[in-house]
Scaffold this motif. Structure first.
Motif: not given
Length: 328
Positions: A138-140, A306-312, A315-324
């Protein structure tokens, strides 16, 4: 009920202890929040108030890791403390033991550049031992920056004669033909991250001189076609936006005494059809070949704000939810 434990700080210089605390005790606040403890410095001692002795030992190791960083002249920041807290909570701090034994390179200021995370250290190891390295994440996470720093160090010690930096020239649906200016003016905005890393390690004056001499070459990916690249360190950045044919063309440019590092973020593919990505295809097709390494950096390796890590992570959790939901 909380117990009081102590860590002796007498052997450390006072300025290290100040840096350990952080500006306005911010570092201590992060540690306290992460472990639900209280920290207090008194008479060359760090007093730790916590309920669990196991937690104290984790904090003890964390403090030792911070002091090791300071001993190696690392500028300890909030993101470093947050990363150390995560490692301590999962009992992985021991993996940092060899982190500062060998620098990746040196900044123009003379400051040594070390890996900042376990993932970055693994990337460094792979670049040292493999001729072709795919670094995705991921970015960063420092993929491009570390690759450029290592390339410069290889140039300085004579392991390669030139550095070639390239990217796909078309991103996010914007075609170069619609941008103003000559070819260099059209391409430079896409290559800015590569310039930034070069300036950090060589300085802008030296970079421009080496570009004029052809020792450093920065060009769009299309300019690689038909060439054989010997004695070179070649970096392909934003590789997720290459097509399969472009990736094949690029990889087959490799000549003798050369190294290739390919970086990209598969969550940011700008091609019309994501499955056409040459990076995704190469990861599947080329795995298991001796001399080719694959490194996957995660949100844990993010070295930006540190906010970048939290943002990523969100988004990862949301994408996992979409995948499920899709699989259901």
């Amino acid at each position: 009920m909380s117990k009081q434990y102590t860590i002796n700080l007498e052997e450390y210089p006072m300025d290290w202890i100040v840096k350990l605390c952080g500006p306005q005790d911010k570092h201590f606040s992060l540690i306290c929040d992460a472990f639900s403890v209280q920290l207090l410095v008194r008479d060359n001692e760090l007093r730790v108030l916590c309920e669990d002795e196991k937690v104290f030992h984790r904090i003890e190791k964390l403090i030792a890791s911070v002091m090791e960083m300071l001993e190696n002249h690392v500028d300890v920041q909030e993101r470093d403390i947050m990363y150390l807290c995560r490692l301590a909570k999962t009992d992985k701090l021991d993996q940092l033991a060899a982190m500062y034994q060998r620098p990746i390179g040196k900044a123009i200021s003379g400051k040594l550049i070390y890996p900042k995370t376990i993932g970055q250290r693994y990337l460094f190891q792979c670049m040292s031992h493999s001729d072709i390295v795919f670094a995705t994440g991921v970015a960063g996470t420092g993929k491009t920056y570390l690759a450029v720093v290592y390339a410069v160090s290889q140039l300085k010690n004579g392991a390669v004669r030139k550095i070639i930096l390239t990217r796909p020239a078309v991103e996010a649906g914007e075609n170069l033909g619609f941008l103003p200016g000559d070819l260099k003016e059209k391409v430079d905005p896409y290559l800015r991250p590569l310039y930034d890393a070069l300036y950090d390690t060589l300085g802008s004056e030296q970079v421009e001189k080496l570009i004029e001499k052809g020792i450093i070459e920065i060009a769009p990916l299309a300019y690689m076609r038909g060439r054989t690249l010997d004695n070179a360190f070649i970096i392909l950045d934003e590789a997720q936006n290459t097509t399969r044919s472009q990736m094949k063309m690029f990889l087959t440019r490799m000549g003798f005494q050369s190294k290739i590092v390919i970086t990209g973020d598969v969550t940011q593919i700008d091609l019309i059809r994501k499955q056409d990505s040459g990076l995704l295809n190469a990861k599947q097709l080329l795995s298991g070949i001796d001399g080719i390494s694959f490194v996957e950096l995660t949100s844990l390796d993010v070295v930006r704000n540190p906010l970048v890590q939290k943002i990523i992570e969100r988004y990862e959790r949301e994408e996992e939810g979409y995948g499920k939901n899709t699989s259901d």
